[in-house]
Design a protein around this motif. Structure first.
Motif, PDB file in Angstrom:
ATOM      1  N   ASP A  76       1.825   6.469  -7.027  1.00  0.00           N
ATOM      2  CA  ASP A  76       0.468   7.347  -7.465  1.00  0.00           C
ATOM      3  C   ASP A  76       0.954   8.876  -7.317  1.00  0.00           C
ATOM      4  N   ALA A  77       1.383   9.043  -6.116  1.00  0.00           N
ATOM      5  CA  ALA A  77       1.828  10.547  -5.788  1.00  0.00           C
ATOM      6  C   ALA A  77       2.733  11.002  -6.371  1.00  0.00           C
ATOM      7  N   THR A 124       2.293   1.677  -3.436  1.00  0.00           N
ATOM      8  CA  THR A 124       1.153   2.253  -4.319  1.00  0.00           C
ATOM      9  C   THR A 124       0.756   3.744  -4.009  1.00  0.00           C
ATOM     10  N   PHE A 125       1.008   3.830  -2.910  1.00  0.00           N
ATOM     11  CA  PHE A 125       0.717   5.780  -2.621  1.00  0.00           C
ATOM     12  C   PHE A 125       1.975   6.371  -3.057  1.00  0.00           C
ATOM     13  N   ALA A 126       2.981   5.673  -2.810  1.00  0.00           N
ATOM     14  CA  ALA A 126       4.410   6.325  -3.462  1.00  0.00           C
ATOM     15  C   ALA A 126       4.252   6.626  -5.003  1.00  0.00           C
ATOM     16  N   GLN A 172       0.937  -1.027   0.037  1.00  0.00           N
ATOM     17  CA  GLN A 172      -0.070  -0.110  -0.193  1.00  0.00           C
ATOM     18  C   GLN A 172       0.919   1.392   0.005  1.00  0.00           C
ATOM     19  N   ALA A 173       2.066   1.350   0.865  1.00  0.00           N
ATOM     20  CA  ALA A 173       2.874   2.344   0.745  1.00  0.00           C
ATOM     21  C   ALA A 173       3.463   2.641  -0.658  1.00  0.00           C
ATOM     22  N   ALA A 184       2.451   3.458 -11.748  1.00  0.00           N
ATOM     23  CA  ALA A 184       1.320   4.381 -11.684  1.00  0.00           C
ATOM     24  C   ALA A 184       1.679   5.409 -12.890  1.00  0.00           C
ATOM     25  N   ARG A 200       1.512  12.019 -10.258  1.00  0.00           N
ATOM     26  CA  ARG A 200       0.794  13.001 -10.457  1.00  0.00           C
ATOM     27  C   ARG A 200       1.540  14.390 -10.092  1.00  0.00           C
ATOM     28  N   ALA A 224       8.053  12.485  -2.954  1.00  0.00           N
ATOM     29  CA  ALA A 224       6.851  11.469  -2.755  1.00  0.00           C
ATOM     30  C   ALA A 224       7.319   9.962  -2.244  1.00  0.00           C
ATOM     31  N   ASP A 259       8.640  10.265   1.292  1.00  0.00           N
ATOM     32  CA  ASP A 259       7.465  10.339   1.968  1.00  0.00           C
ATOM     33  C   ASP A 259       6.978   8.890   2.624  1.00  0.00           C
ATOM     34  N   GLN A 260       7.092   8.123   1.761  1.00  0.00           N
ATOM     35  CA  GLN A 260       6.587   6.580   1.874  1.00  0.00           C
ATOM     36  C   GLN A 260       7.797   5.753   2.380  1.00  0.00           C
TER      37      GLN A 260
END
Length: 162
Positions: free
Chosen positions: A61-62, A57-59, A54-55, A149, A65, A91, A94-95
């Motif tokens: 995606d952010a 995926t967040f990294a 999940q981390a 992503a 973008r 990004a 951050d993760q």
């Protein structure tokens, strides 16, 4: 009144010595601990793996973008690339990923880059290593999961040409 044993020979007392191993008290605790360790350790590891995925995926995606937006809003291609790399670095950091931004980012443009109305595409691919896997195993078998992503940002139609 004396009690006579129900079984045994007449005139002889039958004395039963309780065995330590025939008593079932305490077995439930041992069985519960064995079952808990057998089931909870893999469950906890699965939760840790899903958390890292999940981390990742967040990294990704952010990072995609922010990189596309930063590049699309820049005045020159060099400044846009530098801003996109900086956004990806923030990004990922951050993760908790320490990958180099230049290795995970791929930028493409639909037409001439930074021309009004063109699209900027940013693709970020992050490799998420499985937790608690020793390095000697990692060198023999790849134990990473790739997460990617993609994001597209439009360059403003009413901006001045570079």
């Amino acid at each position: 009144m004396s009690r006579r044993p129900v079984t045994g020979r007449p005139g002889r007392r039958d004395v039963r010595v309780p065995s330590r191993w025939s008593d079932d008290s305490g077995n439930a605790v041992v069985e519960f601990l064995g079952l808990a360790v057998t089931l909870l350790v893999p469950l906890v590891y699965l939760v840790l793996v899903l958390g890292r995925l999940q981390a990742g995926t967040f990294a990704a995606d952010a990072a995609s973008r922010d990189a596309a937006r930063a590049y699309a809003g820049a005045q020159t291609a060099d400044a846009g690339a530098a801003r996109a790399l900086a956004a990806v670095g923030v990004a990922l950091d951050d993760q908790g990923f320490d990958a180099a931004p230049g290795d995970v980012l791929r930028l493409t443009c639909s037409a001439e880059c930074l021309a009004p109305g063109s699209e900027v595409h940013a693709v970020v691919q992050v490799r998420v290593p499985l937790p608690f896997v020793p390095p000697f195993v990692r060198s023999a078998v790849p134990l990473e999961i790739a997460v990617s992503a993609e994001h597209a940002a439009m360059v403003d139609d009413y901006r001045a040409a570079p």
